[in-house]
Design an enzyme around this catalytic site. Structure first.
Site, PDB file in Angstrom:
ATOM      1  N   TYR A 142      38.440  32.441  47.066  1.00  0.00           N
ATOM      2  CA  TYR A 142      39.517  32.020  46.027  1.00  0.00           C
ATOM      3  C   TYR A 142      40.804  31.568  46.650  1.00  0.00           C
ATOM      4  CZ  TYR A 142      42.892  31.760  42.151  1.00  0.00           C
ATOM      5  OH  TYR A 142      43.955  30.789  41.359  1.00  0.00           O
ATOM      6  N   ARG A 149      43.011  23.288  46.897  1.00  0.00           N
ATOM      7  CA  ARG A 149      43.454  22.081  46.006  1.00  0.00           C
ATOM      8  C   ARG A 149      44.752  21.910  45.972  1.00  0.00           C
ATOM      9  NH1 ARG A 149      43.725  25.797  40.463  1.00  0.00           N
ATOM     10  NH2 ARG A 149      44.525  27.365  41.761  1.00  0.00           N
ATOM     11  N   ARG A 214      50.637  28.266  33.112  1.00  0.00           N
ATOM     12  CA  ARG A 214      50.038  29.315  32.338  1.00  0.00           C
ATOM     13  C   ARG A 214      50.016  28.360  30.948  1.00  0.00           C
ATOM     14  NH1 ARG A 214      49.173  33.691  35.252  1.00  0.00           N
ATOM     15  NH2 ARG A 214      51.169  34.139  36.501  1.00  0.00           N
ATOM     16  N   GLU A 320      39.109  37.032  31.567  1.00  0.00           N
ATOM     17  CA  GLU A 320      39.793  36.456  31.899  1.00  0.00           C
ATOM     18  C   GLU A 320      40.025  35.475  30.314  1.00  0.00           C
ATOM     19  OE1 GLU A 320      40.732  32.801  34.431  1.00  0.00           O
ATOM     20  OE2 GLU A 320      41.090  34.714  35.115  1.00  0.00           O
TER      21      GLU A 320
END
Length: 326
Positions: A142, A149, A214, A320
């Site tokens: 990750y 990214r 978020r 999640e």
């Protein structure tokens, strides 16, 4: 390739449907359809995407519909569809041994594609990769993905980042799957006052903080609030590592705070989840899926929620949740 329709005001409705892809795709207003799991139906329409996360219990299709006819096509490995005001896109790349380089390549292609099509504003992005927490220290997959990214996104104002989810598949296939929703006009990113903005995380979480907001309020009240992957994190620290029910409680408290923050920009949003909300819960341990299903049904009666067996981006996080809210 279909002609691009005239630009219309952005509108989007998200539904979970027990139906066949060909019937849902027959509607000219369908922007995208997602089937989940290895047994999900096959279909060659560019608007249809199979996500190899295994569902628990019922496996409905996730359907995005707009209020305008949709054009669609494929270009340089990218499947796309547009209503004229919104653009759905998806691409998949084999990792070839380097998830960071693959993420960079994917995001460079994504960024160039949306800019060339006239939809430069990313509202929402999903990232699915195998074994998301494999590796140690800065070599964790990750963390390496986050570096790639960010390089692919290039220089940007952190306050314009899209809402996003990054989740680990558990199928052993080293193939990065990215899909997105973009618009001609920018949305309004929303941050959670209970949580540090992900793009400000301290160095202990890796050399590159995660690149997402978020939540995202789209540029039209005819679209739902787009909720990023949300877990039991307060500030920047994970909570309740040994109890999935306590993590659900903390996650829902985070959503309460996030909805309150969004309602300061759009007061007409309902203050709590309800029948128009759509949620996906990603659960790390297969043995906890049934308990999670029962707990979410108790805590969120009447709220449609799709449960998926998947790995969360921190090893101590057991669940999640992401989704849309209207």
């Amino acid at each position: 390739m279909s002609a691009v329709p005239a630009i219309a005001a952005p509108a989007l409705r998200v539904d979970y449907l027990d139906d066949a892809p060909e019937r849902v795709l027959a509607d000219p207003h369908t922007l995208a359809v997602f089937g989940f799991g290895a047994r999900a139906p096959q279909h060659d329409d560019p608007r249809y995407l199979r996500v190899r996360l295994e569902p628990f219990g019922a496996a409905p299709l996730e359907c995005w519909r707009t209020d305008a006819p949709v054009a669609r096509g494929r270009e340089d490995g990218i499947a796309w569809a547009t209503s004229g005001a919104l653009l759905f896109g998806a691409l998949e790349l084999d990792e070839a041994g380097d998830v960071g380089a693959t993420a960079e390549r994917a995001y460079r292609r994504l960024r160039a594609f949306v800019a060339a099509r006239g939809f430069p504003h990313l509202l929402r992005v999903w990232n699915y990769l195998d074994a998301i927490t494999e590796g140690e220290g800065d070599g964790e997959r990750y963390r390496v993905f986050c570096v790639g990214r960010a390089r692919g996104l290039g220089a940007h104002d952190p306050g314009t980042l899209p809402a996003a989810t990054a989740i680990g598949r558990v199928d052993g296939v080293r193939r990065l799957q990215v899909y997105w929703l973009a618009a001609r006009a920018p949305g309004t990113p929303v941050e959670n006052p209970r949580q540090m903005s992900a793009y400000r995380y301290p160095r202990q979480y890796g050399p590159q903080p995660p690149s997402f907001a978020r939540a995202m309020l789209p540029p039209s009240a005819a679209m739902p609030l787009l909720l990023s992957g949300t877990a039991a994190i307060v500030g920047h620290q994970s909570q309740h590592p040994d109890c999935v029910r306590a993590q659900i409680d903390e996650t829902l408290r985070n959503f309460d705070a996030l909805l309150a923050a969004a309602r300061r920009h759009r007061p007409e949003l309902p203050p709590a989840f309800g029948p128009a909300t759509r949620l996906k819960a990603y659960v790390r341990e297969a043995g906890e899926l049934q308990a999670v299903q029962a707990e979410l049904a108790r805590r969120l009666p009447g709220v449609p929620c799709l449960l998926l067996h998947a790995a969360v981006c921190r090893r101590e996080l057991r669940i999640e949740i992401d989704g849309t809210h209207a």
